[in-house]
Design a protein around this motif. Structure first.
Motif, mmCIF file in Angstrom:
data_model
loop_
_atom_site.group_PDB
_atom_site.id
_atom_site.type_symbol
_atom_site.label_atom_id
_atom_site.label_comp_id
_atom_site.label_asym_id
_atom_site.label_seq_id
_atom_site.Cartn_x
_atom_site.Cartn_y
_atom_site.Cartn_z
ATOM 1 N N LEU A 284 43.651 8.888 -45.450
ATOM 2 C CA LEU A 284 43.150 8.050 -46.544
ATOM 3 C C LEU A 284 41.719 8.384 -46.969
ATOM 4 O O LEU A 284 41.433 8.410 -48.173
ATOM 5 C CB LEU A 284 43.263 6.569 -46.163
ATOM 6 N N PRO A 285 40.787 8.636 -46.038
ATOM 7 C CA PRO A 285 39.432 8.973 -46.483
ATOM 8 C C PRO A 285 39.398 10.203 -47.392
ATOM 9 O O PRO A 285 38.645 10.237 -48.380
ATOM 10 C CB PRO A 285 38.685 9.220 -45.172
ATOM 11 N N GLU A 288 40.861 9.201 -50.826
ATOM 12 C CA GLU A 288 39.936 8.354 -51.587
ATOM 13 C C GLU A 288 38.779 9.150 -52.180
ATOM 14 O O GLU A 288 38.178 8.745 -53.171
ATOM 15 C CB GLU A 288 39.420 7.225 -50.700
ATOM 16 N N GLN A 289 38.462 10.298 -51.579
ATOM 17 C CA GLN A 289 37.356 11.124 -52.078
ATOM 18 C C GLN A 289 37.816 12.146 -53.118
ATOM 19 O O GLN A 289 36.996 12.872 -53.674
ATOM 20 C CB GLN A 289 36.690 11.853 -50.912
ATOM 21 N N SER A 291 38.990 13.058 -56.671
ATOM 22 C CA SER A 291 38.791 12.400 -57.971
ATOM 23 C C SER A 291 40.055 12.281 -58.810
ATOM 24 O O SER A 291 40.210 11.330 -59.574
ATOM 25 C CB SER A 291 37.721 13.154 -58.774
ATOM 26 N N GLU A 294 44.906 8.943 -57.166
ATOM 27 C CA GLU A 294 44.741 7.489 -57.068
ATOM 28 C C GLU A 294 45.554 6.970 -55.895
ATOM 29 O O GLU A 294 46.728 7.310 -55.731
ATOM 30 C CB GLU A 294 45.201 6.818 -58.358
ATOM 31 N N LEU A 295 44.929 6.146 -55.066
ATOM 32 C CA LEU A 295 45.602 5.562 -53.916
ATOM 33 C C LEU A 295 45.914 4.101 -54.199
ATOM 34 O O LEU A 295 45.045 3.337 -54.614
ATOM 35 C CB LEU A 295 44.712 5.664 -52.670
ATOM 36 N N THR A 296 47.161 3.716 -53.992
ATOM 37 C CA THR A 296 47.547 2.311 -54.153
ATOM 38 C C THR A 296 48.031 1.784 -52.815
ATOM 39 O O THR A 296 48.760 2.460 -52.076
ATOM 40 C CB THR A 296 48.664 2.141 -55.195
ATOM 41 N N THR A 341 44.469 -0.761 -42.950
ATOM 42 C CA THR A 341 45.568 -0.995 -43.899
ATOM 43 C C THR A 341 46.699 -1.829 -43.295
ATOM 44 O O THR A 341 47.739 -1.977 -43.912
ATOM 45 C CB THR A 341 46.163 0.336 -44.380
ATOM 46 N N ALA A 522 49.976 7.634 -52.856
ATOM 47 C CA ALA A 522 48.921 8.377 -53.560
ATOM 48 C C ALA A 522 49.590 9.159 -54.683
ATOM 49 O O ALA A 522 50.621 9.796 -54.465
ATOM 50 C CB ALA A 522 48.203 9.317 -52.605
#
Length: 547
Positions: A284-285, A288-289, A291, A294-296, A341, A522
């Protein structure tokens, strides 16, 4: 011969080889041309391959959780906010005052898919609904024993004994007759298992003695149809232009199910896939970095647990099962596996269930109490056990191997040597192959918001008789509470009955609740239109690429 016909025949032959000559295609499929696909569709990855394309025949995995809503429709669906049944292929329904007869009015003009192996001559009608459910409940139906002859999810909820008959009252009216009232019936036929097949297609297969094709070459009414399947490589779905709702926005969806080459996260970052299902929490990190990804994360109705094989001598003692429960540090698993999470489980039911009862007294980490219970049960010198561990990440457990290793360390701390036995995935229908296993690290993803959808398939006596109760546990008092809860007509009475059932579980511990996970996905930022639900994946008909 026309070029179109040649291409159709070629596609059919390729598909047939893919399904019936598995050894020839395994590991040697063509590379996915992502650039070509993403012009008119998207690539989805993160799940293993299917054992069948018929969701009636399995209780979990890619077929029910992702493919079913694309290929098929059901009479009803569940509202993502209220969890209540709403119309789909059925526009309305009525029930008699005894709660034993349901009459459904079907939507008119719904067309079955046209594929390389079937061209329908009529729209869906009552005979298709009757066929789809009688295959499950009627042992004399010519398709009942096709394939495995097992319907694990339906067996787990005792569907075959609940539904006495399914009959067509007219071309667009169907009646279900039950042998007892059941408050969960409407929700259960709204799940991704209760799909509608074409009786016309089945009739053609029966005449040609190819009945197994109903499960390997599916025909439904969903937004996409199956166009290609390469074992261990890809599944290609194409747009059903005759879909009864709005026309799907994408022309195709390709599922990358290959295991070769780079991992799924690398594929996402290198734009080799557009959607990653259930990424590992440790990933996840990085996601999230990124660009353009998109993570839901959305709440899900699920539970990760350890099923205890109560048929084994030591584990038949409730004190030993309680000791296992107290020995496990769930918070440590949350911190190391879920990365914020997930949430700790205090019941088999998730917190979003209306019958949820938090029990922080019985379900807690207490090493000293665990040691005392083992000593009292006669195992002061230790105990040796085995645990099966699936390797496939799931929404309820994003890293099963790491979870298992943490549990292994916890049990070693109280004198229990735990041997881990890994496998690609866990299948409840293969329990007979695992009778020597003491513990199973597994979980459950609910198909409905009804508490019965958790408790009955996992722990009822009927589920044990069907060979699907992983714990081999049967408690008549527990079953009595479940049965009564399906018949009472006041919500507060049902809630009280389910709380009593949870109390029994937290005294007996046939399963040891661990944690609840989030539904993680993602996807590339150019995609939008994914539908949100606490249950399985939703139809991809509204997904589109906007830049």
């Amino acid at each position: 011969m026309s070029q179109t016909l040649v291409l159709s025949m070629k596609a059919f032959i390729q598909f047939t080889l893919g399904l019936f000559s598995l050894s020839l295609l395994a590991g040697c499929g063509e590379e996915i041309d992502h650039d070509k696909i993403r012009q008119k569709g998207f690539v989805y990855c993160g799940q293993g391959g299917p054992s069948t394309f018929n969701p009636q025949l399995v209780d979990s995995g890619i077929t029910t959780e992702t493919l079913s809503p694309q290929l098929f429709n059901t009479l009803l669906t569940l509202d993502s906010q209220t969890y209540q049944p709403v119309p789909s292929l059925a526009t309305k329904w009525s029930v008699n005052k005894e709660g034993t007869e349901y009459i459904f009015t079907l939507r008119k003009g719904v067309q079955f898919q046209t594929t390389a192996w079937f061209t329908p001559s009529r729209a869906m009608n009552a005979e298709d609904v009757v066929f789809s459910f009688r295959r499950i409940i009627d042992t004399t139906n010519p398709f009942h024993y096709v394939g495995s002859g097992l319907y694990p999810w339906f067996s787990g909820i005792d569907f075959q004994n609940l539904v006495v008959d399914v009959s067509a009252l007219s071309q667009h009216k169907v009646k279900f007759t039950l042998n007892r009232p059941d408050n969960s019936f409407l929700s259960n036929i709204a799940t991704s298992h209760a799909v509608i097949h074409s009786k016309e297609y089945a009739g053609q297969l029966e005449l040609s003695d190819e009945k197994s094709m109903l499960d390997s070459h599916p025909v439904g009414t969903g937004p996409f149809y199956l166009a290609e399947y390469q074992v261990n490589d890809l599944i290609r779905l194409k747009r059903n232009n005759r879909y009864w709702q709005d026309r799907p926005k994408m022309e195709q969806v390709v599922f990358d199910i290959s295991q070769r080459g780079t991992g799924t996260l690398a594929k996402l970052l290198r734009s080799e896939c557009d959607v990653l299902n259930a990424p590992l929490s440790s990933q996840l990190p990085i996601i999230e970095q990124t660009s353009d990804v998109e993570l839901t994360a959305k709440p899900a109705m699920n539970i990760s647990f350890v099923a205890v094989n109560t048929s084994h001598p030591a584990l038949n003692d409730a004190r030993v099962r309680k000791a296992l429960n107290y020995a496990i540090n769930r918070q440590n698993i949350l911190d190391s596996v879920y990365y914020g999470t997930g949430s700790q489980a205090y019941s088999v039911l998730p917190p979003s269930s209306w019958a949820y009862q938090k029990d922080s007294v019985q379900i807690r980490y207490d090493r000293n109490y665990a040691i005392a219970l083992l000593r009292e049960a006669g195992y002061s010198k230790g105990l040796e056990s085995t645990m099966s561990v699936p390797l496939e990440p799931r929404a309820y457990n994003p890293s099963p191997r790491k979870t298992a290793e943490l549990i292994q360390a916890n049990l070693a701390d109280v004198g229990i040597k735990l041997n881990l036995m890994t496998d690609d995935r866990f299948d409840r229908s293969n329990l007979n192959d695992n009778t020597n296993i003491d513990l199973h690290l597994t979980g459950w993803i609910a198909n409905t918001g009804d508490p019965d959808n958790f408790l009955r398939p996992l722990l009822s006596c009927e589920s044990k008789r069907a060979g699907l109760n992983v714990s081999s546990w049967c408690n008549p008092d527990f079953d009595f509470l479940l049965d009564l809860a399906l018949e009472v007509d006041k919500p507060r009475y049902r809630q009280n009955l389910y709380k009593q059932a949870q109390n029994i579980l937290n005294e007996e511990f046939p399963v040891i609740p661990l944690n609840h996970g989030m539904q993680l996905q993602a996807h590339h930022t150019s995609l939008r239109g994914f539908k949100v639900s606490p249950f399985n994946a939703q139809p991809f008909d509204t997904v589109e690429r906007f830049k």
